[in-house]
Enzyme design. Structure first.
Site, PDB file in Angstrom:
ATOM      1  N   GLN A 107     -29.373  54.060   3.853  1.00 13.82           N
ATOM      2  CA  GLN A 107     -28.410  53.477   4.792  1.00 13.82           C
ATOM      3  C   GLN A 107     -28.658  52.031   5.153  1.00 13.82           C
ATOM      4  OE1 GLN A 107     -28.685  56.744   8.131  1.00 13.82           O
ATOM      5  NE2 GLN A 107     -30.563  56.723   6.953  1.00 13.82           N
ATOM      6  N   ASP A 110     -30.801  46.080   3.351  1.00 13.37           N
ATOM      7  CA  ASP A 110     -31.575  44.917   3.107  1.00 13.37           C
ATOM      8  C   ASP A 110     -31.681  44.469   1.376  1.00 13.37           C
ATOM      9  OD1 ASP A 110     -33.313  46.968   2.199  1.00 13.37           O
ATOM     10  OD2 ASP A 110     -34.292  47.059   4.172  1.00 13.37           O
ATOM     11  N   HIS A 127     -24.168  52.015   3.898  1.00 13.14           N
ATOM     12  CA  HIS A 127     -23.723  51.037   5.140  1.00 13.14           C
ATOM     13  C   HIS A 127     -23.453  49.490   4.572  1.00 13.14           C
ATOM     14  CE1 HIS A 127     -25.521  54.177   7.918  1.00 13.14           C
ATOM     15  NE2 HIS A 127     -24.443  54.347   7.622  1.00 13.14           N
ATOM     16  N   CYS A 160     -13.932  31.217   5.682  1.00  9.46           N
ATOM     17  CA  CYS A 160     -13.972  31.439   3.942  1.00  9.46           C
ATOM     18  C   CYS A 160     -13.404  29.850   3.535  1.00  9.46           C
ATOM     19  CB  CYS A 160     -12.705  32.298   3.563  1.00  9.46           C
ATOM     20  SG  CYS A 160     -12.619  32.457   1.746  1.00  9.46           S
ATOM     21  N   CYS A 163      -9.510  30.264   1.733  1.00 15.00           N
ATOM     22  CA  CYS A 163      -8.449  30.477   2.703  1.00 15.00           C
ATOM     23  C   CYS A 163      -8.943  30.285   4.251  1.00 15.00           C
ATOM     24  CB  CYS A 163      -7.720  32.052   2.432  1.00 15.00           C
ATOM     25  SG  CYS A 163      -8.900  33.307   2.940  1.00 15.00           S
ATOM     26  N   SER A 201     -35.994  57.915   7.959  1.00 12.46           N
ATOM     27  CA  SER A 201     -34.673  57.970   8.873  1.00 12.46           C
ATOM     28  C   SER A 201     -34.869  58.922   9.817  1.00 12.46           C
ATOM     29  CB  SER A 201     -33.491  58.390   7.876  1.00 12.46           C
ATOM     30  OG  SER A 201     -32.471  58.685   8.548  1.00 12.46           O
TER      31      SER A 201
HETATM   32  P1  CNA Z   1     -33.264  54.783  12.910  1.00 14.67           P
HETATM   33  O1  CNA Z   1     -32.481  55.266  13.798  1.00 14.67           O
HETATM   34  O2  CNA Z   1     -33.963  53.093  13.299  1.00 14.67           O
HETATM   35  O3  CNA Z   1     -34.743  55.692  12.376  1.00 14.67           O
HETATM   36  C1  CNA Z   1     -35.864  54.867  11.589  1.00 14.67           C
HETATM   37  C2  CNA Z   1     -36.777  56.181  11.512  1.00 14.67           C
HETATM   38  O4  CNA Z   1     -37.904  55.470  10.668  1.00 14.67           O
HETATM   39  C3  CNA Z   1     -37.457  56.191  12.786  1.00 14.67           C
HETATM   40  O5  CNA Z   1     -37.285  57.743  12.961  1.00 14.67           O
HETATM   41  C4  CNA Z   1     -38.867  55.853  12.908  1.00 14.67           C
HETATM   42  O6  CNA Z   1     -39.795  56.938  13.546  1.00 14.67           O
HETATM   43  C5  CNA Z   1     -39.161  55.874  11.309  1.00 14.67           C
HETATM   44  N1  CNA Z   1     -40.052  54.879  10.926  1.00 14.67           N
HETATM   45  C6  CNA Z   1     -40.171  53.685  11.282  1.00 14.67           C
HETATM   46  N2  CNA Z   1     -41.053  53.038  10.534  1.00 14.67           N
HETATM   47  C7  CNA Z   1     -41.694  53.863   9.891  1.00 14.67           C
HETATM   48  C8  CNA Z   1     -42.810  53.838   8.763  1.00 14.67           C
HETATM   49  N3  CNA Z   1     -43.342  52.867   8.408  1.00 14.67           N
HETATM   50  N4  CNA Z   1     -43.083  55.125   8.202  1.00 14.67           N
HETATM   51  C9  CNA Z   1     -42.353  56.316   8.439  1.00 14.67           C
HETATM   52  N5  CNA Z   1     -41.364  56.288   9.275  1.00 14.67           N
HETATM   53  C10 CNA Z   1     -41.141  55.277   9.800  1.00 14.67           C
HETATM   54  O7  CNA Z   1     -32.921  54.361  11.252  1.00 14.67           O
HETATM   55  P2  CNA Z   1     -32.094  55.039  10.272  1.00 14.67           P
HETATM   56  O8  CNA Z   1     -31.954  54.462   9.049  1.00 14.67           O
HETATM   57  O9  CNA Z   1     -32.258  56.528  10.373  1.00 14.67           O
HETATM   58  O10 CNA Z   1     -30.535  54.773  11.022  1.00 14.67           O
HETATM   59  C11 CNA Z   1     -29.531  54.552  10.373  1.00 14.67           C
HETATM   60  C12 CNA Z   1     -29.265  52.920  10.491  1.00 14.67           C
HETATM   61  C13 CNA Z   1     -30.077  51.983  10.759  1.00 14.67           C
HETATM   62  C14 CNA Z   1     -27.952  52.341   9.437  1.00 14.67           C
HETATM   63  O11 CNA Z   1     -26.960  52.144  10.042  1.00 14.67           O
HETATM   64  C15 CNA Z   1     -28.787  51.165   9.082  1.00 14.67           C
HETATM   65  O12 CNA Z   1     -28.162  50.388   8.532  1.00 14.67           O
HETATM   66  C16 CNA Z   1     -29.465  50.649  10.127  1.00 14.67           C
HETATM   67  N6  CNA Z   1     -30.729  49.613  10.022  1.00 14.67           N
HETATM   68  C17 CNA Z   1     -30.995  49.269   8.787  1.00 14.67           C
HETATM   69  C18 CNA Z   1     -32.100  48.294   8.452  1.00 14.67           C
HETATM   70  C19 CNA Z   1     -32.519  47.822   7.118  1.00 14.67           C
HETATM   71  O13 CNA Z   1     -31.441  47.733   6.252  1.00 14.67           O
HETATM   72  N7  CNA Z   1     -33.788  47.699   6.880  1.00 14.67           N
HETATM   73  C20 CNA Z   1     -32.867  47.831   9.591  1.00 14.67           C
HETATM   74  C21 CNA Z   1     -32.204  48.380  11.023  1.00 14.67           C
HETATM   75  C22 CNA Z   1     -31.155  49.113  11.062  1.00 14.67           C
END
Ligand code: CNA
Length: 259
Positions: A107, A110, A127, A160, A163, A201
């Protein structure tokens, strides 16, 4: 989590990896927090600073002012950085080198799985990817750095070069469809793998969060590595509530002992 219990879970998960014929890794923002990129829902995460309601495709298209606000959120939110992959990304890349990985479904936007060494054709980005911008009129795709060089000095919304159409980060905004071919491929592999490993996640964002459920419903084992509980915990075979970097590093070491 007590160390003994953690080690026991890692040994059990490594055994699953050794015996699995097809492994899909599903990642979320939590895998990248140890690279310094904030996630959405943890304390200090992006949604504690900004309102998700400001991040819809309707708002992006509605006026230059709302676009400017979203551009600033993207810049301040820490999503466009020169972050480096961490131990967890590197362990996932190593699984591919060991021939143990069918694909990564992420998801994240980055680019860190690719930067860690996973083949781009094995990374399904549900995403999109924040390293690129796309023109909504002619479809031209730009590396983000090039455009930011133009944007930052003038603080003016980029358009852009060809265009003058609206440039949009090549990521999915609220209200937009996921890329259908990517979703189809991710679902295909999820329903055929025999081990799904979720890393970092909250598993609350749909339709992405359906992917581990499809895998489990199709007979795969499910391992969840996340700091906090998720709604899928009740269907998981192993739940490890601990840091993704530490767990993935140990899991890889343990797996290599038996390969
Ligand atoms: P979320 O809902 O923010 O969940 C992240 C989860 O990871 C949480 O449950 C935390 O407890 C857990 N967590 C955080 N740090 C750690 C760690 N070091 N070790 C283990 N667990 C950890 O994010 P999801 O990805 O579930 O939600 C989806 C969204 C977030 C998507 O649309 C992404 O595009 C979006 N997103 C992406 C980024 C990125 O690309 N790095 C950053 C922020 C949000």
């Amino acid at each position: 989590m007590a160390i003994d219990q953690l080690n026991g879970k890692i040994v059990a998960a490594a055994e699953m990896i050794v015996h699995a014929k097809s492994i899909v890794v599903f990642t979320g923002a939590g895998i990248s927090t140890e690279s310094g990129i904030p996630d959405f829902r943890s304390p200090g995460g992006i949604w504690t600073k900004f309102d998700p309601e400001d991040f819809t495709i309707q708002k992006f298209l509605s006026s230059p002012e709302t676009r400017k606000k979203q551009w600033n959120i993207l810049l301040e939110g820490g999503l466009i950085t020169d972050a480096e992959p961490n131990k967890a990304h590197r362990a996932v890349a190593e699984l591919e080198k060991l021939g143990k990985l069918t694909c990564v479904v992420t998801q994240n936007i980055d680019n860190l799985h690719q930067k860690a060494g996973n083949s781009p054709d094995k990374v399904y980005e549900l995403h999109g990817n924040m390293r690129y911008l796309r023109c909504m009129d002619c479809g031209a795709r730009y590396p983000v750095g090039e455009i930011l060089e133009r944007y930052r000095p003038k603080n003016d919304i980029p358009d852009c070069e060809f265009c003058h159409g609206i440039l949009k980060p090549d990521v999915i905004f609220f209200g937009e469809m996921l890329p259908q071919v990517t979703l189809k491929n991710a679902t295909f592999h999820a329903t055929r793998c025999d081990l799904m490993i979720v890393i970092g996640s909250s598993l609350v964002v749909y339709p992405a969060a359906s992917i581990p459920i499809y895998a489990k419903e199709s007979g795969a084992k499910l391992v969840i590595i996340n700091n906090t509980p998720t709604p899928c915990d009740e269907i998981a075979d192993i739940i490890i509530n601990h840091s993704a970097g530490e767990v993935m590093e140990k899991l890889l070491e343990e797996t290599k002992k038996s390969l």
